[in-house]
Design a protein around this motif. Structure first.
Motif, short mmCIF file in Angstrom:
data_model
loop_
_atom_site.label_atom_id
_atom_site.label_comp_id
_atom_site.label_asym_id
_atom_site.label_seq_id
_atom_site.Cartn_x
_atom_site.Cartn_y
_atom_site.Cartn_z
N PHE A 62 21.59 66.62 42.89
CA PHE A 62 21.30 66.58 41.45
C PHE A 62 19.93 65.99 41.16
O PHE A 62 19.19 66.51 40.31
CB PHE A 62 22.39 65.76 40.73
CG PHE A 62 22.14 65.60 39.26
CD1 PHE A 62 22.40 66.62 38.37
CD2 PHE A 62 21.62 64.41 38.76
CE1 PHE A 62 22.15 66.48 37.01
CE2 PHE A 62 21.37 64.25 37.41
CZ PHE A 62 21.63 65.30 36.53
N GLU A 63 19.55 64.92 41.84
CA GLU A 63 18.26 64.29 41.57
C GLU A 63 17.10 65.19 41.98
O GLU A 63 16.06 65.24 41.31
CB GLU A 63 18.18 62.94 42.27
CG GLU A 63 19.21 61.91 41.80
CD GLU A 63 19.05 61.53 40.33
OE1 GLU A 63 18.01 61.85 39.73
OE2 GLU A 63 19.98 60.91 39.78
N VAL A 64 17.25 65.90 43.08
CA VAL A 64 16.21 66.85 43.50
C VAL A 64 16.09 67.98 42.48
O VAL A 64 14.98 68.39 42.11
CB VAL A 64 16.50 67.39 44.91
CG1 VAL A 64 15.53 68.52 45.26
CG2 VAL A 64 16.41 66.28 45.94
N ALA A 65 17.23 68.50 42.02
CA ALA A 65 17.21 69.57 41.02
C ALA A 65 16.51 69.09 39.75
O ALA A 65 15.72 69.83 39.15
CB ALA A 65 18.63 70.02 40.70
N ARG A 66 16.78 67.86 39.35
CA ARG A 66 16.11 67.31 38.16
C ARG A 66 14.61 67.20 38.40
O ARG A 66 13.81 67.54 37.52
CB ARG A 66 16.70 65.93 37.83
CG ARG A 66 16.00 65.27 36.65
CD ARG A 66 16.51 63.86 36.44
NE ARG A 66 17.87 63.85 35.92
CZ ARG A 66 18.53 62.72 35.62
NH1 ARG A 66 17.96 61.55 35.82
NH2 ARG A 66 19.75 62.77 35.15
N ALA A 67 14.20 66.78 39.58
CA ALA A 67 12.79 66.65 39.90
C ALA A 67 12.08 68.01 39.86
O ALA A 67 10.97 68.13 39.33
CB ALA A 67 12.61 66.01 41.28
N VAL A 68 12.74 69.04 40.39
CA VAL A 68 12.13 70.37 40.39
C VAL A 68 11.98 70.89 38.97
O VAL A 68 10.96 71.50 38.61
CB VAL A 68 12.95 71.34 41.26
CG1 VAL A 68 12.39 72.76 41.15
CG2 VAL A 68 12.95 70.90 42.72
N ARG A 69 12.97 70.66 38.14
CA ARG A 69 12.88 71.07 36.74
C ARG A 69 11.69 70.41 36.04
O ARG A 69 10.96 71.05 35.28
CB ARG A 69 14.17 70.73 36.00
CG ARG A 69 15.34 71.62 36.30
CD ARG A 69 15.14 72.99 35.71
NE ARG A 69 16.33 73.81 35.85
CZ ARG A 69 16.35 75.12 35.74
NH1 ARG A 69 15.22 75.77 35.50
NH2 ARG A 69 17.47 75.81 35.87
#
Length: 389
Positions: free
Chosen positions: A284-291
């Motif tokens: 989830f944190e990586v997905a947030r960072a990519v967004r």
């Protein structure tokens, strides 16, 4: 030479055919006049039957033995589109024709790389039976995936189906899709097939794009934008291909070229729409960072700014980001900026310094440095090559 009279046996029902014809018309306008004969319709075409038509050249997609025999009987200079494997065999008289073919291999490699960049780790391909360009797209897709250690499921159409050329009943495709991993990236051989995949996903109860990301080829804008959801697609330089095909036919008609030539219509870019608007990242944190990077890369965002938007330390994010995405946060920022710069170079007349600012590089020199390292050309040479194409 009298005014050339050219028969255009090319489908007008598809975006690729219309863009290709636009390129032919542009050449005829600049180097003509030409008398052009066109019958609007689908893939099956016929030669002009007018009693007083005395043609001097043909550009054709040769779909049936009947049209092949009719074209060969005329003895006219001809440029063919996407000859099949059977038509290209040395013993087949069509192999002596010049040809313009879409670079299906390169288009499929572009689609595969695009899906990989979105974090997907499972893939599938849906093609059309007995279409050489579909087979080439399948092979290019699989080749690119294997370079990164992936493979893909390939849909095998049930034989004897009423829709064999398209690949079988919608239910057969839906049943096959239902068994694929979630999430999965699916390449369809063209935009028509992509729309069929989207419909089959709806029948199979697979959410698009969250469970199934779908990408087509040709970027037929009307078909793609009317799809539900709108379909992402690889755009080909069809208009440039039409212009070059007309130039080649002109040389053949004037006797400047006597041996058959092969031209390729190259892919330009992936046009992203909702069917691939996903981040296939479980962290989830990586997905947030990519967004955050996607939303703000053009605003000069740095790694520290990305870290500020997540709930973990910089070191932990760097480690998890590399594990999930296969690259660093900084690399992802640069990748998104370069893609934005490429889109601006292709689709606008902005000067390089304005593009550098809009893409988040700040200065033209920094843009040029990173662009040359990642693309192999300066921004100016990249724009010139696109315009030349």
């Amino acid at each position: 030479m009298t005014t050339p009279k050219v028969a255009l046996l090319i489908e007008t029902s598809r975006g690729y055919g219309r863009e290709f014809l636009r390129g032919v018309a542009r050449y005829a306008r600049l180097h003509g006049p030409w008398g052009l004969h066109l019958t609007p319709g689908d893939f099956e075409q016929v030669l002009p039957r007018m009693r007083n038509w005395t043609g001097t050249g043909i550009i054709a997609r040769i779909e049936t033995p009947q049209i092949a025999r009719a074209i060969l009987k005329t003895g006219l200079p001809t440029v063919a589109l996407d000859l099949s494997r059977e038509q290209l065999r040395p013993e087949n008289p069509l192999s002596a024709l010049s040809e313009v073919a879409s670079d299906s291999h390169a288009a499929a490699r572009m689609a595969a790389g695009y899906l990989i960049e979105r974090g997907l780790r499972s893939f599938a391909f849906v093609g059309r039976r007995n279409r050489i360009w579909s087979q080439r797209r399948r092979d290019g897709f699989l080749e690119r995936l294997r370079e990164d250690g992936f493979d893909a499921a390939v849909f095998r159409a049930p034989r004897g189906s009423a829709h064999a050329s398209g690949g079988g009943r919608p239910s057969a495709l839906a049943e096959w899709l239902a068994e694929l991993p979630r999430p999965v990236g699916v390449m369809a051989c063209d935009d028509d097939r992509g729309r069929e995949v989207l419909e089959a996903c709806r029948v199979a109860g697979r959410a698009v794009p969250d469970e199934t990301a779908v990408i087509g080829v040709d970027d037929d804008r009307l078909l793609c934008e009317l799809a539900d959801p709108p379909l992402s697609s690889v755009a080909l330089n069809a208009e440039g291909g039409g212009f070059r095909a007309a130039a080649l036919l002109d040389d053949l008609m004037r006797g400047r070229v006597r041996k058959p030539r092969r031209l390729l219509v190259e892919p330009l870019r992936v046009v992203t729409r909702r069917s691939t608007d996903l981040l296939a990242v479980q962290d989830f944190e990586v997905a947030r960072a990519v967004r955050v990077i996607q939303d703000r890369a053009g605003n000069g965002i740095q790694v520290g700014d990305v870290v500020a938007h997540v709930q973990i330390s910089r070191r932990a994010l760097e480690t998890r980001f590399r594990a999930a995405m296969g690259r660093t946060i900084h690399d992802e920022i640069l990748r998104i900026r370069v893609e934005k710069a490429k889109a601006l170079l292709q689709g606008s007349e902005l000067p390089i310094d304005r593009i550098a600012a809009s893409a988040g590089f700040g200065t033209a020199s920094y843009l040029s440095q990173i662009f040359r390292r990642r693309v192999g050309l300066t921004p100016g040479k990249y724009r010139a090559r696109i315009r030349e194409a």
